[in-house]
Design an enzyme around this catalytic site. Structure first.
Site, PDB file in Angstrom:
ATOM      1  N   GLY A  31       0.810  -1.215   0.000  1.00  0.00           N
ATOM      2  CA  GLY A  31       0.000   0.000   0.000  1.00  0.00           C
ATOM      3  C   GLY A  31       0.838   1.258   0.000  1.00  0.00           C
ATOM      4  N   GLY A  36       5.531   4.321  -8.861  1.00  0.00           N
ATOM      5  CA  GLY A  36       6.269   3.075  -9.067  1.00  0.00           C
ATOM      6  C   GLY A  36       5.323   1.878  -9.020  1.00  0.00           C
ATOM      7  CG  HIS A  37       3.345   0.776  -5.407  1.00  0.00           C
ATOM      8  ND1 HIS A  37       3.554   1.839  -4.575  1.00  0.00           N
ATOM      9  CD2 HIS A  37       3.939  -0.290  -4.817  1.00  0.00           C
ATOM     10  CE1 HIS A  37       4.233   1.444  -3.510  1.00  0.00           C
ATOM     11  NE2 HIS A  37       4.485   0.156  -3.632  1.00  0.00           N
ATOM     12  N   GLY A 149       8.882  -4.825  -8.588  1.00  0.00           N
ATOM     13  CA  GLY A 149       9.776  -3.739  -9.005  1.00  0.00           C
ATOM     14  C   GLY A 149      11.240  -4.140  -8.937  1.00  0.00           C
ATOM     15  CG  ASP A 152      12.089  -3.284  -3.226  1.00  0.00           C
ATOM     16  OD1 ASP A 152      12.754  -2.659  -2.386  1.00  0.00           O
ATOM     17  OD2 ASP A 152      10.935  -2.962  -3.535  1.00  0.00           O
ATOM     18  CB  SER A 187      10.987   4.452  -1.904  1.00  0.00           C
ATOM     19  OG  SER A 187      10.843   3.867  -0.627  1.00  0.00           O
ATOM     20  NE  ARG A 189      10.817   1.509   5.166  1.00  0.00           N
ATOM     21  CZ  ARG A 189      10.643   0.238   4.773  1.00  0.00           C
ATOM     22  NH1 ARG A 189      10.998  -0.133   3.556  1.00  0.00           N
ATOM     23  NH2 ARG A 189      10.112  -0.657   5.590  1.00  0.00           N
TER      24      ARG A 189
END
Ligand code: PAF
Length: 285
Positions: A31, A36-37, A149, A152, A187, A189
């Site tokens: 989530g 990117g997602h 992705g 990672d 990201s 984060r």
């Protein structure tokens, strides 16, 4: 686009699609979705008729001192983004649906070698948690294809190996890293970064590119390249975790005669740990 929270609902809907002969794609996420997602969903839609995006902050892959409690949970916003992206179905289970008897007694999947070192060394148990939940998501969704992705990089290598070793009938597709205009890899984060830390963050990608350029011209003193990159990161205010040149497939330290190389980087900026990577394919010298 529907959101379901239980395995029973998920299976009922997917059985319907399967009976219609539809090809099913899976995009596993935790989530707090960003571009990117959404690029993963786009790629999955190219390879499948229906796409299931799972949204599950997997407690098994977080260490005791990590950010499980503060990890952003933004299902309503994620639903809006996925609807706009053309996603078919969201599977957002509670932890009790995935681990009904708790984490401590749950079967775990260990993927040797490729899980070791790099993030595996800094985050003990992390890849065991990832491998376990991804195997379960494969069993729950039974997708024809799943998209992850390349950001990672080690995670993707772990998943490719577990699929190969356990003969899981799914095609794994890696999708290129999506970056902000200044090169910073998207990201979840990044939202933790202060303004000042976000200003410094592009240094990681800059160093990956500088190192890649030197590798492409035939430089083989990897230890020097790695040391210099770590020193530069430190000067730029980072706390480097690793900056290392590896064989792109085994993730072991690269030999000087190897041509498919990947530079893996992880560094803390403030309390936030960022990771990135860049692959170099070079002519043999
Ligand atoms: O990359 C992630 O977001 C997670 O590690 C994954 C693959 C969804 C497993 O929880």
């Amino acid at each position: 686009m529907r959101t379901v929270h239980t395995l029973k609902e998920l299976r009922a809907i997917l059985n319907g699609y399967r009976n219609q002969g539809k090809r099913i794609g899976l995009v596993p996420t935790m989530g707090n979705l960003h571009e990117g997602h959404l690029a993963l969903v786009e790629k999955a839609l190219q390879a499948a008729d229906v796409v299931v995006t799972s949204v599950f902050v997997n407690p098994m892959q977080f260490g005791a001192n990590e950010d499980l409690d503060t990890y952003p949970r933004t299902l309503t916003e994620d639903q809006d983004k996925l609807r706009a992206a053309g996603n078919t179905l969201i599977f957002a289970p509670a932890a009790s649906e995935v681990y009904p008897h708790g984490l401590a007694c749950h079967t775990r999947i260990t993927v040797p070698e490729v899980s070791e070192g790099h993030c595996g060394a800094t985050r003990p148990g992390h890849f065991e948690g990832v491998a376990t939940v991804v195997t379960m998501l494969f069993n729950m969704v039974q997708p024809d294809v799943a998209v992850f992705g390349e950001k990672d990089y080690q995670q993707l290598a772990v998943i490719r190996k577990l699929v190969s070793d356990l003969l899981i009938p799914v095609e794994v597709i890696g999708a290129p890293t999506v970056r902000d205009d200044d090169g910073v890899a998207k990201s979840s984060r990044n939202s933790f970064l202060s303004e000042e830390d976000r200003r410094r963050a592009p240094a990681i990608f800059t160093l990956l590119n500088l190192t890649a350029e030197q590798l492409a011209t035939g430089e083989t003193d990897y230890a020097r390249l790695e040391r210099e990159a770590r020193e530069t990161l430190t000067k730029e205010g980072f706390r480097p975790d690793y900056f290392t040149i590896v064989n792109s497939y085994t993730l072991k330290p690269a030999r000087t005669d190897e041509t498919e190389l990947t530079i893996l980087a992880a560094a803390f900026i403030g309390p936030t740990r960022l990771i990135d990577n860049l692959s170099v394919s070079r002519a043999s010298h």
